[in-house]
Design a protein around this motif. Structure first.
Motif, PDB file in Angstrom:
ATOM      1  N   PRO A  61       0.828  -1.211   0.000  1.00 54.68           N
ATOM      2  CA  PRO A  61       0.000   0.000   0.000  1.00 54.68           C
ATOM      3  C   PRO A  61       0.859   1.257   0.000  1.00 54.68           C
ATOM      4  N   ASP A  62       0.437   2.272  -0.749  1.00 51.30           N
ATOM      5  CA  ASP A  62       1.212   3.518  -0.707  1.00 51.30           C
ATOM      6  C   ASP A  62       0.806   4.355   0.492  1.00 51.30           C
ATOM      7  N   THR A  63      -0.370   4.089   1.039  1.00 52.27           N
ATOM      8  CA  THR A  63      -0.758   4.652   2.328  1.00 52.27           C
ATOM      9  C   THR A  63      -1.694   3.625   2.955  1.00 52.27           C
ATOM     10  N   ILE A  64      -1.734   3.547   4.285  1.00 54.93           N
ATOM     11  CA  ILE A  64      -2.708   2.647   4.893  1.00 54.93           C
ATOM     12  C   ILE A  64      -3.819   3.436   5.576  1.00 54.93           C
ATOM     13  N   ASN A  65      -3.978   4.688   5.148  1.00 59.40           N
ATOM     14  CA  ASN A  65      -5.207   5.389   5.493  1.00 59.40           C
ATOM     15  C   ASN A  65      -6.254   4.869   4.509  1.00 59.40           C
ATOM     16  N   PRO A  66      -7.281   4.157   5.012  1.00 54.07           N
ATOM     17  CA  PRO A  66      -8.208   3.481   4.103  1.00 54.07           C
ATOM     18  C   PRO A  66      -8.995   4.465   3.242  1.00 54.07           C
ATOM     19  N   ILE A 199      -2.126  10.665   9.687  1.00 53.47           N
ATOM     20  CA  ILE A 199      -3.280  10.716   8.795  1.00 53.47           C
ATOM     21  C   ILE A 199      -2.921  10.476   7.331  1.00 53.47           C
ATOM     22  N   THR A 200      -1.777  10.977   6.870  1.00 49.07           N
ATOM     23  CA  THR A 200      -1.446  10.806   5.452  1.00 49.07           C
ATOM     24  C   THR A 200      -0.970   9.393   5.147  1.00 49.07           C
ATOM     25  N   ALA A 201      -0.042   8.916   5.966  1.00 49.19           N
ATOM     26  CA  ALA A 201       0.525   7.596   5.702  1.00 49.19           C
ATOM     27  C   ALA A 201      -0.342   6.486   6.281  1.00 49.19           C
ATOM     28  N   GLU A 219       7.388   0.097   6.302  1.00 47.07           N
ATOM     29  CA  GLU A 219       7.461   0.205   4.851  1.00 47.07           C
ATOM     30  C   GLU A 219       8.382  -0.850   4.283  1.00 47.07           C
ATOM     31  N   GLY A 220       7.964  -1.396   3.171  1.00 46.78           N
ATOM     32  CA  GLY A 220       8.785  -2.393   2.509  1.00 46.78           C
ATOM     33  C   GLY A 220       8.698  -3.737   3.175  1.00 46.78           C
TER      34      GLY A 220
ATOM     35  N   THR C  92      12.795  16.531   4.447  1.00 45.70           N
ATOM     36  CA  THR C  92      11.494  15.885   4.562  1.00 45.70           C
ATOM     37  C   THR C  92      11.158  15.180   3.252  1.00 45.70           C
ATOM     38  N   SER C  93      10.617  13.990   3.382  1.00 48.25           N
ATOM     39  CA  SER C  93      10.075  13.325   2.206  1.00 48.25           C
ATOM     40  C   SER C  93       8.656  13.823   2.011  1.00 48.25           C
ATOM     41  N   TYR C  94       8.428  14.496   0.891  1.00 49.31           N
ATOM     42  CA  TYR C  94       7.085  15.039   0.653  1.00 49.31           C
ATOM     43  C   TYR C  94       6.149  13.983   0.098  1.00 49.31           C
ATOM     44  N   VAL C  95       6.734  12.856  -0.295  1.00 46.51           N
ATOM     45  CA  VAL C  95       5.890  11.746  -0.744  1.00 46.51           C
ATOM     46  C   VAL C  95       5.332  11.027   0.478  1.00 46.51           C
ATOM     47  N   LEU C  96       6.228  10.730   1.425  1.00 51.60           N
ATOM     48  CA  LEU C  96       5.812  10.016   2.622  1.00 51.60           C
ATOM     49  C   LEU C  96       5.378  10.969   3.729  1.00 51.60           C
TER      50      LEU C  96
END
Lengths: 559, 294, 319
Positions: A61-66, A199-201, A219-220, C92-96
């Motif tokens: 998943p690129d984020t696990i915020n559903p 919240i984002t990740a 991650e990974g 900062t990683s702006y992606v993560l």
């Protein structure tokens, strides 16, 4: 996230009364390769609590915020930790989950949900009407989700109101039949999550109401969830009540198919998804393992041809491409007969919308393809065997793919198609694997020849996303095509209250875009394929949706 | 490139001079002959892959996918029914040309840099040497990855990335050699005899300073071949359907259980090519060292 | 690398050591400067570059402008960048949407574990092979061929073969992950084998030369066994060039980790780097690259200082 090919999709059926207490065996939609499949009911008899199960995912998943994740393949993870207002039974009927009841006003504008009064988020916050309101307010905030806010169903939402501590109403600006399916399937999170750094990740800071709680996200590597001991609101479609059996669940990310299968056969993991065609045979031949496959809803994996840029603007080129493809041969070789070919723009599991009349009506006609291309001005060939036009430009169709959305050996199918179209008609499919940012850049700039896509969830919404004009909510209108006819059919279906009328409009739309406009080449039927060790019991597909279920009913033999 | 190549040693540490093979000595060395023959054959394939009469490396026949080696397909077919032999043969071109181009980049940038550092005043030498230190502080593969992150994938950027990471190696050796040559009496004599400085450099310093470059380039070629394959393997190299060996290995490993030939043959080809290059490089180095004064 | 900067004149150990430490700082400063200007010299919008595939919103733009001081003169920005890095802030990683140090920190242990095990394994294998083969003609030729083969085989290919044989065919080792020690065996062996191919010939060369020297005869005449001679005296004499090369190899392990982590599905810095590239996450990429350079420079310096300890004659030796 421009592309949200996951499925929280509104449907056709609008039952006014909930089918309360309807118990449906989850295995109805599940065809196991062996008759020894225990099924959830059988499982309850001897279920042993405790232990843990590890599931190897093909996609990370690129984020696990559903609420922000758009990857179809990681949804089973979310189903463990997050829940929605309603769920569905095998026939598509709505089943209470966080809401006990709902009603729709006669004018189709007001949806009222009564919530359970005993549900708490894993951080202790109560699930009440205010929490639901807070969720939808945030979903419609472009700073939170710039792609979905104000789009599709949310664009039709006039207000969300707290009618009582456990009663919430949604008021629409106009009648919109797909709304119920959308609103009832949004994963709800604790309002405090919106102030959490997670919240984002996504992660532990984003609390849900599910039978498991996210413990960690590396991650990974993996996402680990632990059982929630005070969980006591399992839906009626579940095989048991009370807390889940397993102590913990781990979803490990193993992008390599060979590594995934090797991990399963050596019992390092208990369940895997993303089986290659050859892997299916290995699993079927191993009596310690069980192969499960189920048809999913939504739209099939297809190639959408861009009608507003490049050579595919010419309808003759589009028709030629569809005619030149021999999809059956490709699938037979890549998946060894373990995948169904798609013909329609919705999966065949969408019984109401699927149009069997489309089967066998197009494709595998290289003579037609070559004649059309000659006519369209792509008559000459260059030294590499590709067609060129009078100006010497190659007949290049660029396809961009991105790893986060590529799974199930789809890249092999595209390469096979690339070779086949070159040989049969002189097309140059230029397939490039790019990062998601580049993909989005090409998508936004409409700078591509064709694009592959599938949507899980519900067919009706999938069709809206594919064929509404982009500004009207066609989030994945990859063909960049919309005309008076498609608009008419979609509007008719969305505002109609008659399922038969809706279905006819959606079928007419599909026939038009496939047989008359040649905008899409359907490739593979939506299908969820997993392999599980027989030491794990109760692994099943989710009723109606066909995607893998959560692990609430799952238990394992003790070593 | 991530592994330590046999002669990829900082400042030539531990290079022993082996004197068994003298120049002009007419001893037949079967290993050398086999290596040279293999490399010549590879070059032929690179220049003219059609000469081998193999099939079109892109021609797919899905109905004949994953067939084991047979008379029709000597090395079997891959997951799309393409002939593995044809792909291995056509793949040589990618590996060899990318490695050659990357090495050329390394030489073109590294030799003048080394020469300049070797001849320059001590402060400029210091600056250049430190610049090389900085450049070589980034592991080769990571440096290439960073460059590709900035520029995007593609064969041109691949060449540039691999080339840049090989610059310090060439520059260092040329600098050291230049310094050695510069200190020798006959160069001083040339200057005292009134020859212009650039003539001395061109006629006397340069030839000696770059004497080691061919050997270094050979070893570098092997390293660049490995590097290009590694980058292709992790998806930063060439896009499909290019029959690049690293990419073939990457695709083929998912079929290892059912069709070992898809990945084993490109792997063998890659290892043999690099082995041949390294063998040649090692022999050449021994000859060079045994001829060297000192 | 530091050897090249060694003092020209005869200097005392203190000067020599401090000079090496000085150049360590200088090279580190250089790598940092290089990355700073790489970002600024890249074509296009620098903010867009730093965002990668993250959400490009006015808020994010404001954060980047503040973090990099984009509205200020270049020199001030540069000073700010240096200052940040001195405080251990990799940006900062702006992606993560997380600090790069945090992203890397979460995965560092796994890679360190891999690198340390691989280094130990490589050292062990190298010493074992060389002490057993040095000076023995047939064995040397055999081992030499094997080492050349190892050096010529890409790591990912070795990894795939090991995986196929010892995990799929013979289920001796787990296929993936970073759980227990057994999961560490194949990945670290893959990395170690690559290094052995380069290290063993050098150590053997050194050992053979040491064994030819007069002291070897003296030691032997005192009744020390052949093995004892090789292990106790020969290796010490042969260790300096090997140590130099080993430093080089250890510094490069991070590069190899990218490949090995990918093949074995292991978490770690390599995976972070790969994911950062595929999401155009420039701050994270630069963070990993700087870390790798830092490790490389520090290891090189440590190796140089160790060489001084082993062989004090090197103090002040000219390059």
């Amino acid at each position: 996230m421009a592309l949200r090919t996951n499925g929280v999709f509104p449907g056709l059926r609008r039952p006014r009364v909930l089918a309360l207490g309807l118990v449906v065996c989850a295995t109805l939609t599940l065809s196991a390769c062996s008759d020894a499949d225990p099924g959830p009911q059988a499982a309850t008899g001897q279920a042993v609590p405790g232990g843990s199960v590890t599931w190897a995912f093909e996609v990370e998943p690129d984020t696990i915020n559903p609420q922000l994740n758009g990857q179809t393949r990681v949804r089973p993870l979310f189903l463990n930790a997050y829940e929605s207002l309603l769920t569905r039974d095998a026939r598509g009927g709505y089943v209470p989950l966080l809401a006990t009841d709902y009603s729709v006003s006669d004018d189709g504008l007001v949806y009222t949900f009564t919530l359970r009064d005993d549900v708490t988020f894993s951080n202790g916050e109560a699930l009440d009407a205010a929490a639901v309101k807070a969720n939808f307010a945030k979903l419609n905030d472009p700073d939170y989700d710039s792609q979905a806010a104000g789009q599709g169903p949310l664009a039709k939402l006039a207000s969300v109101d707290v009618a009582g501590p456990h009663q919430v109403t949604f008021t629409l600006t106009e009648p919109y039949s797909p709304f119920l399916a959308y609103v009832s399937s949004v994963f709800l999170v604790a309002p405090s999550a919106y102030d959490s750094p997670d919240i984002t990740a996504g992660g532990p800071g984003v609390a849900g109401t599910g039978p498991f709680v996210i413990d960690s996200f590396t991650e990974g590597q993996e996402v680990r969830l632990v059982r929630r001991d005070d969980y006591d609101w399992a839906p009626s479609i579940a095989a048991h009540t009370g807390p889940a059996y397993l102590d913990s669940v781990t979803y490990r990310f193993l992008p390599e198919a060979s590594v995934r299968l090797g991990a399963l056969t050596s019992r390092q993991v208990d369940v895997i998804d993303g089986l290659g065609g050859n892997d299916v045979e290995v699993v079927k031949g191993d009596d310690r393992l069980e192969y499960q496959s189920s048809s999913t809803t939504g739209s099939p994996w297809s190639l959408y041809l861009n009608a507003s840029a490049g050579p595919t603007q010419d309808i003759r080129v589009r028709e030629a491409l569809v005619a030149a493809a021999d999809v059956d041969t490709i699938l037979k070789s890549v998946y060894r007969g373990n995948r169904e070919r798609a013909w329609s723009n919705v999966n065949s599991a969408e019984v109401a919308l699927y149009d069997p009349a489309l089967e066998g009506t197009y494709g595998n006609d290289p003579a037609l393809a070559n004649r059309l291309l000659d006519e369209a001005g792509w008559a000459a060939r260059d030294s590499d065997g590709y067609r060129v036009n009078a100006a010497g430009a190659r007949l290049t169709i660029s396809i961009y793919t991105t790893p986060a959305f590529t799974a199930d050996s789809h890249e092999v199918v595209l390469q096979a198609l690339q070779a086949q179209l070159r040989q049969s008609a002189g097309f140059h499919l230029d397939i490039q694997s790019v990062d998601q940012g580049t993909w989005i850049d090409h998508f936004v700039a409409v700078d591509y020849g064709a694009s592959d896509n599938s949507i899980s969830g519900e067919g009706a919404t999938a069709l809206e996303w594919h064929w509404l004009a982009k500004e009207a909510g066609g989030a994945v209108n990859l063909s960049n095509f919309s005309d008076a006819k498609t608009e008419e059919w979609l509007a008719q279906a969305a505002s109609s209250t008659d399922p038969a009328e809706q279905a006819e409009a959606y079928r007419a739309l599909q026939r038009y875009v496939i047989l008359e406009q040649f905008l899409v080449l359907p490739l593979i039927e939506g299908q969820s394929q997993i392999a599980a060790g027989r030491w794990v019991h109760g692994v099943a597909a989710r009723p109606y949706f066909g995607e893998p279920s959560n692990l609430y009913d799952v238990w394992r033999d003790r070593a | 490139m991530t592994a330590v190549a046999p002669d990829d040693r900082p400042n030539g540490v531990g290079q022993r001079r082996v004197g068994q093979l003298r120049v002009g000595q007419l001893r037949v060395d079967p290993v050398l002959i086999a290596t040279a023959a293999g490399l010549a054959l590879t070059l032929l394939i690179v220049v003219w892959p059609g000469a081998t009469g193999v099939a079109d490396p892109l021609a797919a026949d899905p109905s004949r996918a994953l067939e084991p080696p047979s008379a029709a397909h000597l090395l079997g077919t891959d997951q799309l029914g393409r002939d593995v032999l044809a792909r291995v043969i056509h793949g040589a071109r990618y590996s060899v040309l990318i490695a050659l181009a990357a090495t050329a980049v390394g030489i073109v940038a590294g030799v003048p840099l080394g020469l300049l550092a070797g001849l320059a005043s001590s402060w400029l030498d210091e600056i250049l040497t430190r610049f090389l230190d900085i450049l070589s502080a980034f592991p080769g593969l990571l440096l290439a990855m960073v460059l590709i992150a900035f520029t995007g994938p593609g064969s041109g950027n691949l060449v540039l990335a691999l080339g840049v990471s090989s610059v310090p190696r060439f520059a260092r050796v040329v600098r050291a050699q230049t310094k050695v040559v510069r200190g020798q009496g006959w160069v001083e004599h040339g200057v005292t005899l009134g020859l212009p400085r650039r003539v001395v450099v061109a006629r006397h310093v340069l030839p000696h300073a770059i004497a080691a470059v061919p050997v270094l380039a050979t070893v570098g070629l092997g390293g660049a071949t490995l590097g290009a394959a590694a980058l292709s393997f992790i998806g930063l190299g060439l896009a499909p359907p290019s029959p690049e060996w690293g990419a073939m290995l990457s695709e083929g490993r998912n079929y290892l259980r059912v069709a070992w030939w898809i990945s084993v043959f490109p792997g063998l080809a890659l290892t043999s090519l690099v082995l041949a290059i390294f063998t040649l490089g090692r022999r050449a180095q021994r000859r060079l060292e045994s001829r060297e004064p000192l | 690398m530091i050897r090249g900067l060694a003092a020209e004149a005869i200097l005392g150990p203190v000067v020599s050591v401090s000079r090496r430490l000085g150049s360590l700082v200088l090279v580190l400063w250089g790598t940092v400067t290089l990355t700073f200007f790489a970002v600024h010299a890249a074509p296009g919008d620098i903010v867009r570059l730093l965002i990668g595939q993250g959400h490009d919103t006015p808020e994010v733009r404001a954060v980047i402008a503040a973090e990099w001081g984009l509205d200020r003169p270049l020199l001030v920005q540069y000073a700010g960048y240096l200052g940040r890095l001195l405080h251990g802030d990799l940006g900062t990683s702006y992606v993560l949407k997380r600090p790069v140090t945090e992203v890397i920190g979460a995965q560092l242990a796994s890679t360190v574990e891999l690198a340390v095990t691989a280094t130990a394994l490589a050292a062990l294998l190298t010493i074992l092979i060389t002490t057993l083969t040095a000076g023995r003609r047939l064995l040397t030729r055999l081992a030499g061929a094997g080492e050349l083969l190892l050096a010529s085989t890409p790591e990912f290919w070795v990894g795939i073969l090991l995986l196929f044989v010892f995990s799929f065919t013979l289920p001796w080792f787990p296929v993936a992950g970073a759980g227990d020690l057994s999961a560490l065996v194949l990945p670290s062996l893959t990395l170690a084998l690559g290094a052995v191919g380069g290290l063993a010939p050098v150590l053997r060369d050194g050992l053979e030369r040491a064994l030819e020297q007069p002291f070897a005869l003296t030691v032997r005449s005192r009744g020390v066994s052949d093995l004892g001679l090789r292990v106790r005296h020969g290796l010490r004499h042969a260790s300096i060039p090997t140590l130099n090369l080993a430093g080089f190899a250890v510094g490069n392990l991070l590069g190899g980790a990218v490949i090995v982590e990918q093949v074995f599905g292991r978490p770690g810095i390599g995976q972070v780097a790969l994911r950062a590239i595929s999401s155009k996450d420039i701050p994270t990429i630069l963070g990993v690259a700087l870390l790798a350079a830092f490790v490389f420079v520090v290891v090189s310096t440590v190796v140089d200082l160790l060489s001084l300890v082993i062989d004090p004659r090197l103090v002040g030796a000219a390059s």
